[in-house]
Write an enzyme that holds these catalytic residues in place. Structure first.
Site, PDB file in Angstrom:
ATOM      1  CG  ASP A  50      -0.339   0.034   2.529  1.00 22.80           C
ATOM      2  OD1 ASP A  50       0.903  -0.091   2.593  1.00 22.80           O
ATOM      3  OD2 ASP A  50      -1.056   0.208   3.534  1.00 22.80           O
ATOM      4  CB  SER A  51       4.584   1.712  -0.164  1.00 20.77           C
ATOM      5  OG  SER A  51       4.799   0.532  -0.915  1.00 20.77           O
ATOM      6  CG  ASP A  89       0.153  -4.054   2.043  1.00 17.95           C
ATOM      7  OD1 ASP A  89      -0.024  -4.862   2.961  1.00 17.95           O
ATOM      8  OD2 ASP A  89       0.964  -3.105   2.093  1.00 17.95           O
ATOM      9  CE  LYS A 119       2.937  -5.845   3.662  1.00 18.63           C
ATOM     10  NZ  LYS A 119       2.364  -4.807   4.549  1.00 18.63           N
ATOM     11  CD  GLU A 121       0.316  -1.519   7.864  1.00 20.40           C
ATOM     12  OE1 GLU A 121      -0.048  -0.771   8.795  1.00 20.40           O
ATOM     13  OE2 GLU A 121       0.857  -1.098   6.820  1.00 20.40           O
ATOM     14  CD  GLU A 188       7.571  -0.616   7.848  1.00 22.71           C
ATOM     15  OE1 GLU A 188       6.681  -1.336   7.364  1.00 22.71           O
ATOM     16  OE2 GLU A 188       7.814   0.553   7.459  1.00 22.71           O
TER      17      GLU A 188
HETATM   18  O1  KIV Z   1       3.513  -1.125   1.655  1.00 17.77           O
HETATM   19  C1  KIV Z   1       4.673  -1.578   1.611  1.00 17.77           C
HETATM   20  O2  KIV Z   1       5.442  -1.319   0.682  1.00 17.77           O
HETATM   21  C2  KIV Z   1       5.102  -2.439   2.708  1.00 17.77           C
HETATM   22  C3  KIV Z   1       6.507  -2.923   2.724  1.00 17.77           C
HETATM   23  C4  KIV Z   1       7.463  -1.833   2.883  1.00 17.77           C
HETATM   24  C5  KIV Z   1       6.714  -4.005   3.716  1.00 17.77           C
HETATM   25  O3  KIV Z   1       4.309  -2.747   3.549  1.00 17.77           O
END
Ligand code: KIV
Length: 291
Positions: A50-51, A89, A119, A121, A188
């Site tokens: 989600d970056s 994510d 993924k 959080e 992280e």
């Molecule tokens: O969103 C992302 O890019 C991440 C990674 C940096 C682990 O969660």
């Protein structure tokens, strides 16, 4: 897409890496071309993080990115990925409201996005959600420590787990993720010593970002690794290239060659296959004159 017999990296293969002591490599990808380029390097896992929100869409943090935006980019990455395990994510608020909605959203990444896992959080608080996803045959990668979706609760991007109490809670979070059935976990922004302890205590592999060398694998945001960002990177980022400077230099050369009339050259220009009458038909001349 390649099958497991074609060397496709699978969820069990990632779990097995821990037993065999072979490090896991993971990078982010957001589009088809970069995914296919990265896939061909032998990377183990591609993460549509989600970056995406900050790196690609220009938001200040990861909170605004939507399910539809994440799905759109996951589909593109999936089209460029044959070998790597593709993880998507779950964006902010896509797994917080109800178990039913969490399963539906996560399932869309497998059904529509072409991902093999999701993924999410959070630790102890997300145990039920992870259990429900695993029960629905959706492999889950956990993510604890400095979780960017908690930026407002944490008061910024701060290293987590520095005090004894915080460290104990983080270990509990990681253990909850494992007990819920996740196949791997991202650690992280935590001290290296704590990451090493968590790594030793868990049976599932840990993948670190800003968590030292003691993890079972490492992940970075690809654009950071390549030096695409103009800002000073965080301490844990190593820039393995300076592509921002290279791209700007290449574009600078393009500008001066165009302005100087040396691009395109004759070699870069198509030619006719036989002499053609270059007189313009009258009606075209008239049209040309009119415009
Ligand atoms: O969103 C992302 O890019 C991440 C990674 C940096 C682990 O969660």
């Amino acid at each position: 897409m390649g099958s497991p017999s074609n060397g496709k990296i699978t969820v069990p293969a990632i779990l097995d890496r821990k037993n065999r002591g072979r490090k896991i490599t993971m990078l982010t990808a957001y589009d088809f071309q970069m995914a296919s380029l990265l896939d061909q390097t032998g990377i183990d896992i591609l993460l549509v993080g989600d970056s995406l929100a900050t790196v690609v869409l220009g938001y200040d943090n990861s909170l605004p990115v939507t399910m539809e935006e994440m799905l759109h980019h996951t589909r593109a990455v999936s089209r460029g990925t044959d070998r790597a395990l593709l993880v998507a994510d779950l964006p902010f608020l896509s797994f917080h409201l109800s178990i039913e909605e969490t399963v539906r959203n996560a399932g869309r990444f497998l059904k529509e996005g072409g991902a093999q896992a999701v993924k999410l959080e959070g630790g102890v608080q997300r145990k039920n959600a992870i259990q429900a996803l695993v029960a629905a045959e959706i492999p889950v990668m956990g993510h604890v420590g400095l979780t960017p979706q908690s930026i407002h609760r944490l008061g910024g991007y701060r290293v987590q787990g520095r005090s004894r109490n915080q460290a104990r809670r983080l270990l509990e979070d990681a253990q909850a993720v494992e007990e819920a059935g996740a196949f791997a976990i991202v650690l992280e922004g935590i001290p290296g010593t704590l990451a090493s302890v968590i790594t030793r205590r868990l049976r599932i592999p840990t993948i670190g970002i800003g968590a030292g060398v003691g993890c079972d694998g490492q992940v970075l945001v690809t654009n950071d690794l390549l030096g695409m960002d103009g800002d000073r990177p965080p301490r844990f980022v190593r820039r393995f290239a300076d592509l921002r400077a290279e791209i700007q230099a290449a574009v600078g050369r393009f500008l001066s060659e165009v302005e100087g009339g040396t691009f395109p050259s004759a070699r870069e220009t198509y030619s006719v296959s036989e002499p053609i009458d270059l007189e313009m038909p009258e009606e075209l001349e008239a049209e040309d004159g009119d415009s």
